[in-house]
Design an enzyme around this catalytic site. Structure first.
Site, PDB file in Angstrom:
ATOM      1  N   LYS A 248      -3.970  24.536   0.998  1.00 56.74           N
ATOM      2  CA  LYS A 248      -2.737  25.132   1.516  1.00 56.74           C
ATOM      3  C   LYS A 248      -2.812  26.655   1.457  1.00 56.74           C
ATOM      4  O   LYS A 248      -2.442  27.349   2.408  1.00 56.74           O
ATOM      5  CB  LYS A 248      -1.527  24.627   0.728  1.00 56.74           C
ATOM      6  CG  LYS A 248      -0.228  25.180   1.269  1.00 56.74           C
ATOM      7  CD  LYS A 248       0.958  24.657   0.516  1.00 56.74           C
ATOM      8  CE  LYS A 248       2.215  25.267   1.111  1.00 56.74           C
ATOM      9  NZ  LYS A 248       3.213  25.589   0.158  1.00 56.74           N
ATOM     10  N   LEU A 249      -3.295  27.187   0.335  1.00 51.64           N
ATOM     11  CA  LEU A 249      -3.418  28.639   0.212  1.00 51.64           C
ATOM     12  C   LEU A 249      -4.372  29.201   1.255  1.00 51.64           C
ATOM     13  O   LEU A 249      -4.123  30.263   1.830  1.00 51.64           O
ATOM     14  CB  LEU A 249      -3.885  29.015  -1.194  1.00 51.64           C
ATOM     15  CG  LEU A 249      -2.881  28.774  -2.314  1.00 51.64           C
ATOM     16  CD1 LEU A 249      -3.541  29.028  -3.665  1.00 51.64           C
ATOM     17  CD2 LEU A 249      -1.646  29.629  -2.148  1.00 51.64           C
TER      18      LEU A 249
END
Length: 185
Positions: free
Chosen positions: A138-139
């Site tokens: 996600k990051l």
């Protein structure tokens, strides 16, 4: 929670699963109500508590806050599990009220360890032994794309992510960034 705290406590006491999605800085204000709800929880099954915030270890933070007012016996009546939630809610018009539009992709990964055996059935969620890959992905994707759009848009004097995304030259750069991060993942 501010206008009707007794109702919040009652609902938590009756719940099988309690989630938050209010922003990590607000957890400290919800924790006393969650503590009271867990204390009043009478089911033989532990109540599951998860902070679905855009923060790493948000449920650990929530547990720390709840433990400030909950007894050890009450804490034993709950299972606190960290999560990785990936769901984008585009900018909404305030006049739409509670009608919220979301993007079609979503993922909800929940750590398995706190359940000491069989995790609860939660439609749409999957239980994993290690949340790190989900958070890192996600990051490297969502957050990287948003940050890139924001930085590049600001350089061009734009005010929103949407405006930046609408500029072909910015979109091309962000597509390249995502292509590179995709190779890592």
């Amino acid at each position: 929670s501010r206008s009707n705290p007794d109702e919040v406590v009652r609902r938590i006491a009756e719940a099988d699963v309690v989630t938050t999605s209010v922003g990590p800085t607000v957890l400290q204000f919800l924790a006393p109500l969650i503590s009271q709800g867990i204390e009043a929880h009478s089911s033989s099954r532990p109540v599951v508590v998860m902070a679905c915030e855009n923060a790493i270890g948000a449920t650990d933070t929530l547990r720390e806050e709840v433990s400030k007012t909950a007894s050890k016996d009450d804490l034993a009546k709950a299972r606190f599990a960290n999560t990785a939630v990936d769901r984008i809610i585009p900018l909404q018009d305030a006049s739409d009220g509670l009608d919220v539009v979301v993007e079609s992709f979503s993922e909800w990964a929940i750590e398995r360890a706190p359940f000491e055996g069989e995790p609860p059935v939660i439609p749409g969620a999957h239980f994993v032994d290690d949340l790190s890959p989900y958070i890192e992905r996600k990051l490297f994707t969502v957050n990287t794309a948003h940050a890139s759009l924001a930085y590049l848009g600001t350089q061009k004097g734009l005010k929103t992510i949407s405006e930046a995304l609408g500029k072909p030259e910015i979109r091309a750069i962000v597509d390249g960034v995502l292509s590179e991060t995709g190779e890592i993942m």
